[in-house]
Motif scaffolding. Sequence first.
Motif, PDB file in Angstrom:
ATOM      1  N   LEU A 108      -3.788  -3.931  -4.231  1.00 59.42           N
ATOM      2  CA  LEU A 108      -2.458  -4.025  -3.344  1.00 59.42           C
ATOM      3  C   LEU A 108      -0.638  -3.808  -4.489  1.00 59.42           C
ATOM      4  N   PRO A 109      -1.606  -5.001  -5.423  1.00 63.13           N
ATOM      5  CA  PRO A 109      -0.069  -5.870  -6.192  1.00 63.13           C
ATOM      6  C   PRO A 109      -0.174  -4.176  -7.416  1.00 63.13           C
ATOM      7  N   SER A 110      -1.488  -3.827  -8.021  1.00 58.97           N
ATOM      8  CA  SER A 110      -1.267  -2.605  -8.661  1.00 58.97           C
ATOM      9  C   SER A 110      -0.184  -1.875  -8.227  1.00 58.97           C
ATOM     10  N   ALA A 111      -0.824  -1.480  -7.029  1.00 60.08           N
ATOM     11  CA  ALA A 111      -0.198   0.330  -6.612  1.00 60.08           C
ATOM     12  C   ALA A 111       1.565  -0.261  -6.558  1.00 60.08           C
ATOM     13  N   LEU A 112       1.931  -1.622  -7.062  1.00 56.43           N
ATOM     14  CA  LEU A 112       3.776  -1.648  -6.776  1.00 56.43           C
ATOM     15  C   LEU A 112       4.011  -1.064  -8.057  1.00 56.43           C
ATOM     16  N   VAL A 113       2.881  -2.066  -9.448  1.00 57.01           N
ATOM     17  CA  VAL A 113       2.868  -1.902 -10.520  1.00 57.01           C
ATOM     18  C   VAL A 113       3.565  -0.622 -10.686  1.00 57.01           C
ATOM     19  N   THR A 114       2.330  -0.218 -10.492  1.00 56.72           N
ATOM     20  CA  THR A 114       2.228   1.526 -11.154  1.00 56.72           C
ATOM     21  C   THR A 114       2.690   2.656 -10.524  1.00 56.72           C
ATOM     22  N   TRP A 115       3.017   2.261  -9.375  1.00 65.98           N
ATOM     23  CA  TRP A 115       4.412   2.540  -8.980  1.00 65.98           C
ATOM     24  C   TRP A 115       5.729   2.995  -9.947  1.00 65.98           C
ATOM     25  N   ALA A 116       6.159   1.279  -9.613  1.00 62.12           N
ATOM     26  CA  ALA A 116       7.881   1.480 -10.640  1.00 62.12           C
ATOM     27  C   ALA A 116       6.856   1.525 -12.410  1.00 62.12           C
ATOM     28  N   ALA A 160       1.050  -1.054  -0.200  1.00 62.77           N
ATOM     29  CA  ALA A 160      -0.040   0.060   0.226  1.00 62.77           C
ATOM     30  C   ALA A 160       0.747   1.173   0.064  1.00 62.77           C
ATOM     31  N   THR A 161       2.013   0.951   0.409  1.00 61.17           N
ATOM     32  CA  THR A 161       2.899   2.701   0.450  1.00 61.17           C
ATOM     33  C   THR A 161       3.822   2.722  -0.312  1.00 61.17           C
ATOM     34  N   PHE A 162       3.166   1.938  -1.538  1.00 63.26           N
ATOM     35  CA  PHE A 162       3.659   2.433  -2.823  1.00 63.26           C
ATOM     36  C   PHE A 162       2.774   2.800  -3.232  1.00 63.26           C
ATOM     37  N   GLY A 163       0.962   2.798  -3.297  1.00 65.01           N
ATOM     38  CA  GLY A 163       0.271   3.558  -4.080  1.00 65.01           C
ATOM     39  C   GLY A 163       0.069   4.895  -3.175  1.00 65.01           C
ATOM     40  N   THR A 164       0.381   4.927  -1.704  1.00 64.29           N
ATOM     41  CA  THR A 164       0.741   6.414  -1.460  1.00 64.29           C
ATOM     42  C   THR A 164       1.323   6.835  -1.429  1.00 64.29           C
ATOM     43  N   GLU A 165       2.698   7.097  -1.386  1.00 69.38           N
ATOM     44  CA  GLU A 165       3.805   7.595  -1.718  1.00 69.38           C
ATOM     45  C   GLU A 165       3.470   8.804  -2.609  1.00 69.38           C
ATOM     46  N   MET A 166       2.650   7.372  -4.045  1.00 71.97           N
ATOM     47  CA  MET A 166       2.887   7.791  -5.249  1.00 71.97           C
ATOM     48  C   MET A 166       2.325   9.583  -5.528  1.00 71.97           C
ATOM     49  N   VAL A 167       1.057   9.712  -4.605  1.00 72.18           N
ATOM     50  CA  VAL A 167       0.255  10.594  -4.651  1.00 72.18           C
ATOM     51  C   VAL A 167       1.389  12.347  -4.413  1.00 72.18           C
ATOM     52  N   ALA A 168       2.577  12.237  -3.686  1.00 72.25           N
ATOM     53  CA  ALA A 168       3.542  12.993  -3.552  1.00 72.25           C
ATOM     54  C   ALA A 168       4.650  13.373  -4.948  1.00 72.25           C
ATOM     55  N   GLN A 169       4.820  12.217  -5.782  1.00 66.05           N
ATOM     56  CA  GLN A 169       5.579  12.334  -7.322  1.00 66.05           C
ATOM     57  C   GLN A 169       4.255  14.367  -7.817  1.00 66.05           C
ATOM     58  N   ASP A 170       4.937  14.543  -8.604  1.00 63.15           N
ATOM     59  CA  ASP A 170       4.749  15.163  -9.892  1.00 63.15           C
ATOM     60  C   ASP A 170       3.147  14.083 -10.636  1.00 63.15           C
ATOM     61  N   GLN A 171       2.255  15.021 -10.449  1.00 61.75           N
ATOM     62  CA  GLN A 171       1.333  15.210 -10.565  1.00 61.75           C
ATOM     63  C   GLN A 171       0.239  13.819  -9.883  1.00 61.75           C
TER      64      GLN A 171
END
Length: 277
Positions: free
Chosen positions: A263-271, A134-145
């Motif tokens: 949850l697994p999709s969050a990691l893939v999207t982030w990466a 879940a952290t990957f999906g959460t941390e993503m919101v702090a990135q550009d866009q």
Amino acid sequence: MTTPTTSKAGRNLPAAIAVGAGLGAVLIAVLTLVPMAWYGIVSVALGIATWEVCKRLRDGDFGVPFWPLLVGGQVTIWVSWPWGIEASFVAFAATVLVLMVWKLFAQGVSNAPQNYVRDLSLSVLVLAWLPMLATFGTEMVAQDQGNFRVLTLVIVVVCSDIGGYAAGVLFGKHPMAPAISPKKSWEGFVGSLIVGTVGAILCSLFLLDTNWWVGIALGPLMVIVATTGDLVESQVKRDLGIKDMGTLLPGHGGIMDRLDSLLPSALVTWAVLTILL
């Protein structure tokens, strides 16, 4: 004559649609108006999901400690806000150490721990499965866009679900993994691939303002991991002899029953988006 509301997938379809639409509206409003509130939403959702999973496992006679997983999971999520994803890995490792000691003395200092390796291994799995992914999906919101990246994650998973459900109901004849999830079909998987990839392309063009081929790279990979994530939770529930992890969301089950694909999709999207954008 009463019209049946239960779908072919065994769900109350009107309730599921209403709950899904409501959650979607809240998500869009939050990510549009106050994107960083996404941390709070994920935090609450993961807290409930952790409780659901721990309760089900403990009902199945597995000694999974709730409080270390809850607190460690929350720390793992929140430290990524000021310090990034690296800090989450540190929090994850620290929580593993706490779990090792907690389980060692769970029966008191004078009693030998029971099923130590089994329960500790399962506890680490829960920690990695829920808060770490879940952290990957959460941390993503702090990135550009970041708000649009999170919306892309959710939209593509929803497109995958819709495509899979529609194709499965209309054309499903060949079971995909009958021993794990009898209602999933290869026809449904193809529908997920098509609709999910189209959704990823549209998100790339109109939300992320980037090349269409980013959606080609993202969509199929997300559909594969989303489908696998759903199968993984189905097998866990099959092992435990239950239908749903919880009952909080009418037509859906529990919070964890909605997070299994995300949850697994969050990691893939982030990466993928971190590399390509």
